[in-house]
Design a protein around this motif. Structure first.
Motif, PDB file in Angstrom:
ATOM      1  N   SER A 139       0.813  -1.099   0.205  1.00  0.00           N
ATOM      2  CA  SER A 139       0.034   0.011   0.003  1.00  0.00           C
ATOM      3  C   SER A 139       0.703   1.110  -0.164  1.00  0.00           C
ATOM      4  N   GLU A 164      -9.414  -2.166   0.846  1.00  0.00           N
ATOM      5  CA  GLU A 164      -9.529  -2.515   2.173  1.00  0.00           C
ATOM      6  C   GLU A 164      -9.587  -1.114   3.018  1.00  0.00           C
ATOM      7  N   ASP A 192      -5.936  -1.711  -4.736  1.00  0.00           N
ATOM      8  CA  ASP A 192      -5.114  -2.230  -3.642  1.00  0.00           C
ATOM      9  C   ASP A 192      -6.155  -2.723  -2.546  1.00  0.00           C
ATOM     10  N   THR A 224      -7.520   1.247   3.308  1.00  0.00           N
ATOM     11  CA  THR A 224      -6.155   1.582   3.707  1.00  0.00           C
ATOM     12  C   THR A 224      -5.479   2.621   2.996  1.00  0.00           C
TER      13      THR A 224
END
Ligand code: ATP
Ligand code: MG
Length: 323
Positions: free
Chosen positions: A115, A144, A203, A146
């Protein structure tokens, strides 16, 4: 000569109703229609196969002929750009940087830096060509939750860039399930063209697919859906000359008695779709090691980097230092 057609509604066989159906399904530009498999227009936009066939052909006539010469292929490769990762070691590993017209997959365990690398690339993609950038904006698909705007700001400021301007050049989409993810990519053609997006990130690409399709009996369906999703990404990369970067977790491989017990998730489907696969690992001294594990022409070498408050930086492991 035919008059140039810019809107899908001007295509032969497309009236207002069909145009509406196509747009709703994400086929909202001539390029998006031209590169779509006919089956997808039938399934997603609810068109009759014969109508879909006619429309795709009309769109293709606008874009290019079905055959291209090797010279055209060569010219297309000349448009290929490389995106700097902000680290000399990593750029070298990747033959000069991340390629447009391809999918680059970063695979690694938790905390290996996937990430962080994506956030770094969201900054470097906006740099001018002469500084290793793609002079374009970024579409960041975050599965996700993040993605951190603060972190991107920090990385930008550390490179003497205007953090706010960089953040304005990143379109973020937090997607909550695999259908949402597929739909977001289906609708990305128009945004990418209109906003001069040069880098598309997912991602991570498989997390929803993995959590939603559990058990052997769902595997075929999952792989089919994933396959069509990844093909869409490849078409985006090639038709619009974008870099596509996806991340992927490793999964335990109980069959590996020797060597590395982990392997990238997603099986053959993802392996075939990704042009280059890079494995990231945590190394001693807080460093990270990147290794090419599958690529049509990059040698299988490795490079070390570290994650600092500035972003991704070069590093040399202790054992390899001169002192
Ligand atoms: N501001 C920062 N300064 C220095 N290091 C940082 C900073 N932010 C994050 N890191 C480092 O990055 C690591 C996290 O990496 P990252 O989130 O990219 O991993 P990942 O590969 O995406 O993992 P996951 O599979 O869990 O998503 C942290 O463990 C930390 O070492
Ligand atoms: Mg991550």
């Amino acid at each position: 000569m035919d008059q140039e057609i810019v809107d899908i509604q001007d295509l032969d066989g497309v009236g207002p109703v069909t145009a509406g159906k196509l747009r709703e399904a994400g086929f909202d530009s001539i390029v998006a229609v031209a590169v779509a498999p006919i089956r997808e227009l039938v399934d997603k936009a609810g068109l009759e196969a014969s109508a879909a066939n006619k429309i795709v052909k009309a769109a293709r006539r606008q874009i290019t002929t079905d055959f291209i010469t090797a010279k055209q292929l060569y010219d297309r490769r000349q448009n290929l750009r490389r995106l700097t990762l902000g680290s000399i070691n990593l750029n070298k590993l990747l033959g000069g940087g991340i390629e447009t017209q391809a999918i680059t997959e970063f695979v690694g365990e938790w905390g290996s830096g996937k990430s962080q690398l994506c956030m770094q690339l969201s900054v470097t993609a906006q740099l001018p060509n002469k500084d290793g950038g793609l002079e374009g904006k970024v579409l960041f698909i975050d599965t996700e939750g993040t993605f951190s705007a603060e972190r991107v700001y920090q990385i930008a400021q550390a490179s003497q860039l205007q953090g706010e301007k960089i953040l304005e050049g990143i379109f973020c989409s937090r997607v909550y399930n695999s259908d949402h993810q597929v739909l977001t990519v289906d609708h990305a053609f128009k945004l990418c063209q209109e906003e001069n997006i040069r880098l598309l990130i997912i991602d991570s690409v498989l997390s929803h697919f993995r959590s939603e399709y559990i058990g052997r009996e769902t595997l075929a369906e999952r792989q089919q859906k994933l396959n069509s999703h990844l093909h869409k990404l490849t078409r985006l990369a090639q038709a619009l000359n974008l870099a596509v970067v996806v991340t992927n977790q490793v999964q335990a491989n109980p069959q590996a008695f020797f060597g590395d017990p982990t392997r990238p998730a997603g099986g053959n489907i993802l392996a075939h779709a990704s042009t280059h696969r890079i494995m990231l690992k945590k190394a001693s001294g807080g460093l990270r090691c990147a290794r090419v594990i599958d690529s049509p022409y990059l040698p299988e070498s490795e490079a070390f980097f570290q994650i600092t408050e500035k972003g991704i930086e070069d590093a040399t492991p202790k054992s390899r230092r001169e002192d």
